[in-house]
Design an enzyme around this catalytic site. Structure first.
Site, PDB file in Angstrom:
ATOM      1  N   ASP A  17       0.889  -1.063  -0.104  1.00 24.01           N
ATOM      2  CA  ASP A  17       0.001   0.220  -0.025  1.00 24.01           C
ATOM      3  C   ASP A  17       0.824   1.269  -0.129  1.00 24.01           C
ATOM      4  O   ASP A  17       1.724   1.515   0.880  1.00 24.01           O
ATOM      5  CB  ASP A  17      -0.977  -0.176   1.143  1.00 24.01           C
ATOM      6  CG  ASP A  17      -1.794   1.191   1.391  1.00 24.01           C
ATOM      7  OD1 ASP A  17      -1.813   2.011   0.573  1.00 24.01           O
ATOM      8  OD2 ASP A  17      -2.634   1.219   2.338  1.00 24.01           O
ATOM      9  N   ILE A  18       0.676   1.982  -1.047  1.00 21.52           N
ATOM     10  CA  ILE A  18       1.747   3.205  -1.009  1.00 21.52           C
ATOM     11  C   ILE A  18       1.634   4.107  -0.115  1.00 21.52           C
ATOM     12  O   ILE A  18       2.521   4.987   0.282  1.00 21.52           O
ATOM     13  CB  ILE A  18       1.461   3.765  -2.600  1.00 21.52           C
ATOM     14  CG1 ILE A  18       2.845   4.614  -2.940  1.00 21.52           C
ATOM     15  CG2 ILE A  18       0.255   4.482  -2.450  1.00 21.52           C
ATOM     16  CD1 ILE A  18       2.840   4.992  -4.390  1.00 21.52           C
ATOM     17  N   ASN A  31      -6.636  13.047 -10.918  1.00 27.03           N
ATOM     18  CA  ASN A  31      -7.276  13.280 -11.935  1.00 27.03           C
ATOM     19  C   ASN A  31      -7.027  14.765 -12.191  1.00 27.03           C
ATOM     20  O   ASN A  31      -6.542  15.658 -11.253  1.00 27.03           O
ATOM     21  CB  ASN A  31      -8.731  13.148 -11.946  1.00 27.03           C
ATOM     22  CG  ASN A  31      -9.338  13.697 -10.732  1.00 27.03           C
ATOM     23  OD1 ASN A  31      -9.458  14.990 -10.510  1.00 27.03           O
ATOM     24  ND2 ASN A  31     -10.049  12.795  -9.871  1.00 27.03           N
ATOM     25  N   GLY A  39      -9.710   4.707  -6.132  1.00 31.12           N
ATOM     26  CA  GLY A  39      -8.349   4.156  -6.218  1.00 31.12           C
ATOM     27  C   GLY A  39      -7.371   4.638  -5.334  1.00 31.12           C
ATOM     28  O   GLY A  39      -7.422   5.067  -4.099  1.00 31.12           O
ATOM     29  N   VAL A  40      -6.147   4.794  -5.927  1.00 27.37           N
ATOM     30  CA  VAL A  40      -4.913   5.078  -4.746  1.00 27.37           C
ATOM     31  C   VAL A  40      -5.129   6.733  -4.616  1.00 27.37           C
ATOM     32  O   VAL A  40      -4.604   6.892  -3.501  1.00 27.37           O
ATOM     33  CB  VAL A  40      -3.765   4.885  -5.792  1.00 27.37           C
ATOM     34  CG1 VAL A  40      -3.416   6.022  -6.832  1.00 27.37           C
ATOM     35  CG2 VAL A  40      -2.147   4.850  -4.808  1.00 27.37           C
ATOM     36  N   ASP A  41      -5.610   7.597  -5.217  1.00 18.70           N
ATOM     37  CA  ASP A  41      -5.931   9.044  -4.986  1.00 18.70           C
ATOM     38  C   ASP A  41      -6.974   8.967  -3.851  1.00 18.70           C
ATOM     39  O   ASP A  41      -6.404   9.596  -2.779  1.00 18.70           O
ATOM     40  CB  ASP A  41      -6.677   9.395  -6.146  1.00 18.70           C
ATOM     41  CG  ASP A  41      -6.747  11.044  -6.226  1.00 18.70           C
ATOM     42  OD1 ASP A  41      -6.184  11.592  -5.393  1.00 18.70           O
ATOM     43  OD2 ASP A  41      -7.601  11.560  -7.114  1.00 18.70           O
ATOM     44  N   THR A 125      -3.213   2.561 -14.900  1.00 14.96           N
ATOM     45  CA  THR A 125      -3.683   1.202 -14.891  1.00 14.96           C
ATOM     46  C   THR A 125      -4.801   0.665 -14.249  1.00 14.96           C
ATOM     47  O   THR A 125      -5.201  -0.571 -14.367  1.00 14.96           O
ATOM     48  CB  THR A 125      -2.341   0.071 -14.672  1.00 14.96           C
ATOM     49  OG1 THR A 125      -2.240   0.260 -13.248  1.00 14.96           O
ATOM     50  CG2 THR A 125      -1.025   0.615 -15.678  1.00 14.96           C
ATOM     51  N   GLY A 126      -5.504   1.623 -13.367  1.00 18.75           N
ATOM     52  CA  GLY A 126      -6.522   1.377 -12.680  1.00 18.75           C
ATOM     53  C   GLY A 126      -7.865   1.523 -13.401  1.00 18.75           C
ATOM     54  O   GLY A 126      -8.305   1.098 -14.490  1.00 18.75           O
ATOM     55  N   TYR A 128      -8.379   4.159 -14.991  1.00 18.12           N
ATOM     56  CA  TYR A 128      -8.045   4.824 -16.612  1.00 18.12           C
ATOM     57  C   TYR A 128      -7.872   3.716 -17.310  1.00 18.12           C
ATOM     58  O   TYR A 128      -7.626   4.010 -18.680  1.00 18.12           O
ATOM     59  CB  TYR A 128      -7.003   5.847 -16.335  1.00 18.12           C
ATOM     60  CG  TYR A 128      -7.400   7.182 -15.838  1.00 18.12           C
ATOM     61  CD1 TYR A 128      -8.642   7.386 -15.387  1.00 18.12           C
ATOM     62  CD2 TYR A 128      -6.767   8.306 -15.676  1.00 18.12           C
ATOM     63  CE1 TYR A 128      -9.224   8.763 -15.010  1.00 18.12           C
ATOM     64  CE2 TYR A 128      -7.094   9.696 -15.252  1.00 18.12           C
ATOM     65  CZ  TYR A 128      -8.198   9.679 -14.814  1.00 18.12           C
ATOM     66  OH  TYR A 128      -8.610  10.977 -14.505  1.00 18.12           O
TER      67      TYR A 128
HETATM   68  N1  AR6 Z   1      -1.296   1.653  -3.029  1.00 19.19           N
HETATM   69  C1  AR6 Z   1      -0.665   1.127  -4.338  1.00 19.19           C
HETATM   70  N2  AR6 Z   1      -1.502   1.130  -5.526  1.00 19.19           N
HETATM   71  C2  AR6 Z   1      -2.740   1.170  -5.323  1.00 19.19           C
HETATM   72  C3  AR6 Z   1      -3.354   1.909  -3.990  1.00 19.19           C
HETATM   73  C4  AR6 Z   1      -2.559   1.767  -3.002  1.00 19.19           C
HETATM   74  N3  AR6 Z   1      -3.136   2.178  -1.958  1.00 19.19           N
HETATM   75  N4  AR6 Z   1      -4.695   1.842  -4.427  1.00 19.19           N
HETATM   76  C5  AR6 Z   1      -4.971   1.398  -5.849  1.00 19.19           C
HETATM   77  N5  AR6 Z   1      -3.515   1.207  -6.163  1.00 19.19           N
HETATM   78  P1  AR6 Z   1      -6.131   3.698 -10.071  1.00 19.19           P
HETATM   79  P2  AR6 Z   1      -5.774   5.415 -12.455  1.00 19.19           P
HETATM   80  C6  AR6 Z   1      -3.288   0.620  -7.625  1.00 19.19           C
HETATM   81  O1  AR6 Z   1      -7.411   3.391 -10.445  1.00 19.19           O
HETATM   82  O2  AR6 Z   1      -5.900   4.303 -13.359  1.00 19.19           O
HETATM   83  C7  AR6 Z   1      -9.054   7.958  -9.291  1.00 19.19           C
HETATM   84  O3  AR6 Z   1     -10.294   8.125  -9.129  1.00 19.19           O
HETATM   85  C8  AR6 Z   1      -4.276   0.035  -8.546  1.00 19.19           C
HETATM   86  O4  AR6 Z   1      -4.500  -1.224  -8.139  1.00 19.19           O
HETATM   87  O5  AR6 Z   1      -5.911   4.466  -8.572  1.00 19.19           O
HETATM   88  O6  AR6 Z   1      -4.593   6.387 -12.654  1.00 19.19           O
HETATM   89  C9  AR6 Z   1      -8.171   9.474  -9.730  1.00 19.19           C
HETATM   90  O7  AR6 Z   1      -9.068  10.393  -9.063  1.00 19.19           O
HETATM   91  C10 AR6 Z   1      -3.605   0.323  -9.910  1.00 19.19           C
HETATM   92  O8  AR6 Z   1      -2.771  -0.663 -10.181  1.00 19.19           O
HETATM   93  O9  AR6 Z   1      -5.422   5.279 -10.778  1.00 19.19           O
HETATM   94  C11 AR6 Z   1      -8.542   9.489 -11.382  1.00 19.19           C
HETATM   95  O10 AR6 Z   1      -9.954  10.007 -11.509  1.00 19.19           O
HETATM   96  C12 AR6 Z   1      -3.019   1.800  -9.849  1.00 19.19           C
HETATM   97  O11 AR6 Z   1      -2.780   1.960  -8.192  1.00 19.19           O
HETATM   98  C13 AR6 Z   1      -8.536   8.008 -11.633  1.00 19.19           C
HETATM   99  O12 AR6 Z   1      -8.852   7.233 -10.366  1.00 19.19           O
HETATM  100  C14 AR6 Z   1      -3.613   2.944 -10.227  1.00 19.19           C
HETATM  101  O13 AR6 Z   1      -5.081   2.782 -10.342  1.00 19.19           O
HETATM  102  C15 AR6 Z   1      -7.250   7.846 -12.037  1.00 19.19           C
HETATM  103  O14 AR6 Z   1      -7.066   6.258 -12.704  1.00 19.19           O
END
Ligand code: AR6
Length: 183
Positions: A17-18, A31, A39-41, A125-126, A128
């Site tokens: 977990d980052i 975003n 997600g991670v945000d 990669t999540g 998006y």
């Molecule tokens: N630690 C590490 N990696 C994580 C964590 C965490 N706590 N949580 C999720 N991931 P995403 P995107 C991974 O969807 O595709 C948001 O709503 C996840 O499994 O977080 O760039 C923003 O506000 C995946 O491998 O980001 C934007 O609207 C990676 O992080 C949108 O999502 C990225 O997934 C951005 O989408």
């Protein structure tokens, strides 16, 4: 987990977990509004506390492919670098250049602020939808190109933090691809 040494910088792949990373800066896959999301945000905003949203409100958003810096507030990381990855729209809409730009701009911002240890999530990669193998190849390739162009870089540790095994595997493949290229 796997490591790759390049000049004075070590690249790591870890599962975890980052928001728990003990690094100078964590990168957020945000975003364009910079006002939070899923997600991670969402995880970074929850862990950093409401001060992070207040700081983000002053930044006037962020363009896709660009990066902006805030403090880390309640995170162990002193800083958050917010970058905005491209939404995957089939690959013919500049997605690869925009994704590479996220890594490049994040590294430039880190360097400019004396950040030595940095953790990246797998941007785009999540939610998006960027295909994993292509995204991890761009992540590793862009970081290595940056380090090649900045032989005096003060960044010592770059960690690719993965939420699942498929992402770990994709980074490990990208590391191996690079190692094969240098044999
Ligand atoms: N630690 C590490 N990696 C994580 C964590 C965490 N706590 N949580 C999720 N991931 P995403 P995107 C991974 O969807 O595709 C948001 O709503 C996840 O499994 O977080 O760039 C923003 O506000 C995946 O491998 O980001 C934007 O609207 C990676 O992080 C949108 O999502 C990225 O997934 C951005 O989408």
């Amino acid at each position: 987990m796997k490591k790759l040494q390049f000049n004075q910088t070590t690249l790591h792949v870890v599962k975890g977990d980052i928001t728990r990373c003990e690094v100078d800066a964590v990168v957020n896959a945000a975003n364009e509004s910079l006002l939070g999301g899923g997600g991670v945000d969402g995880a970074i905003h929850r862990a950093a506390g409401p001060e992070l949203l207040a700081a983000c409100r002053t930044l006037d958003g962020c363009r896709t492919g660009d990066a902006k810096l805030t403090p880390g507030f309640r995170l162990k990381a002193a800083h958050v670098i917010h970058t905005v990855g491209p939404v995957w729209r089939g690959g013919m809409h500049g997605e690869a250049d925009l994704l590479a730009s996220c890594y490049q701009k994040s590294l430039e911002l880190a360097e400019a602020h004396g950040i030595r240890t940095l953790a990246f999530p797998a941007i785009s990669t999540g939610i998006y939808g960027y295909p994993l193998e292509q995204a991890t190849a761009i992540a590793v390739g862009t970081v290595l190109k940056y380090l090649e162009n900045q032989p005096e870089s003060d960044i010592t540790e770059i960690t690719f933090v993965c939420f699942d095994d498929a992402t770990v595997y994709a980074y490990e493949q990208a590391f191996e691809e690079f190692e094969r290229g240098t044999d």
